[in-house]
Design a protein around this motif. Structure first.
Motif, short mmCIF file in Angstrom:
data_model
loop_
_atom_site.label_atom_id
_atom_site.label_comp_id
_atom_site.label_asym_id
_atom_site.label_seq_id
_atom_site.Cartn_x
_atom_site.Cartn_y
_atom_site.Cartn_z
N GLU A 84 0.83 -1.20 0.00
CA GLU A 84 0.00 0.00 0.00
C GLU A 84 0.87 1.25 0.00
OE1 GLU A 84 -4.07 1.77 1.92
OE2 GLU A 84 -3.12 0.09 2.95
N SER A 98 2.16 1.95 -3.48
CA SER A 98 1.07 2.41 -4.33
C SER A 98 0.78 3.89 -4.07
CB SER A 98 -0.19 1.59 -4.07
OG SER A 98 0.03 0.23 -4.39
N CYS A 111 3.56 6.01 -5.48
CA CYS A 111 3.51 6.01 -6.94
C CYS A 111 2.51 7.06 -7.42
CB CYS A 111 3.10 4.63 -7.44
SG CYS A 111 3.13 4.43 -9.23
N ALA A 146 4.59 -1.46 -7.12
CA ALA A 146 3.23 -1.08 -7.50
C ALA A 146 3.26 -0.52 -8.92
CB ALA A 146 2.67 -0.03 -6.54
N PHE A 165 -4.08 -0.52 -9.08
CA PHE A 165 -2.68 -0.94 -9.12
C PHE A 165 -2.58 -2.45 -9.19
CE2 PHE A 165 -2.78 3.07 -6.95
CZ PHE A 165 -1.64 3.73 -7.35
N ILE A 222 0.05 -5.08 -7.71
CA ILE A 222 1.05 -5.05 -6.65
C ILE A 222 1.73 -6.40 -6.53
CG2 ILE A 222 0.14 -3.13 -5.27
CD1 ILE A 222 -1.50 -5.16 -3.66
N HIS A 240 -4.75 -3.44 -5.90
CA HIS A 240 -5.04 -2.41 -4.89
C HIS A 240 -5.74 -1.26 -5.59
CE1 HIS A 240 -4.69 0.16 -1.46
NE2 HIS A 240 -3.68 0.87 -1.90
#
Length: 131
Positions: free
Chosen positions: A43, A46, A49, A83, A95, A97, A111
């Motif tokens: 997480e 992500s 990103c 991610a 995403f 992952i 995600h």
């Protein structure tokens, strides 16, 4: 807000230590990398990103995560989470992952994050205390 690029990737590597072990975070009684710690790292990458594309007064929150944890990783090994942005629908970003240790894939999944105004989100959450 900048245009969010499909295919954008962000990754982070950590070394598994005591604070990451299942026996120390309450997700089991074995001394291996804990599933909740792997998911938290997925997480985190992500969110980072996506952060480069959104305005400073905005943030993103996780709304859904689906992940498998397919291999155990002992203390002392390195873990890398990756991610990749795979879809954007308005303020919703999806995403792909994955997590790897030094021997290969240890987990993978999807995600979803939602972009929102940080202050408004905080105000709405704090309003629950006034009910």
């Amino acid at each position: 807000m900048k245009e969010i690029k499909i295919g954008e990737v962000f990754e982070k590597e950590i070394e598994v230590n005591d604070c990451h072990l299942a026996c120390n975070v309450g997700s089991g009684d074995v001394a291996v990398y804990a599933t909740p710690m792997m998911i938290a790292l997925m997480e985190e990458v992500s969110a980072k990103c996506l952060q480069q594309f959104i305005d400073k007064d905005m943030t993103s929150v996780g709304t859904c995560i689906s992940s498998s944890h397919v291999a155990a990783t002992p203390k002392g090994m390195k873990v890398k989470a990756v991610a990749k942005i795979v879809a954007v629908e308005g303020r919703k970003v999806n995403f792909e992952i994955r997590a790897y240790d030094e021997t290969g894939l240890i987990g993978e999944g999807t995600h979803e994050r939602f972009i929102l105004n940080r202050d408004k989100f905080h105000e709405k959450a704090q309003a629950k205390l006034r009910r």
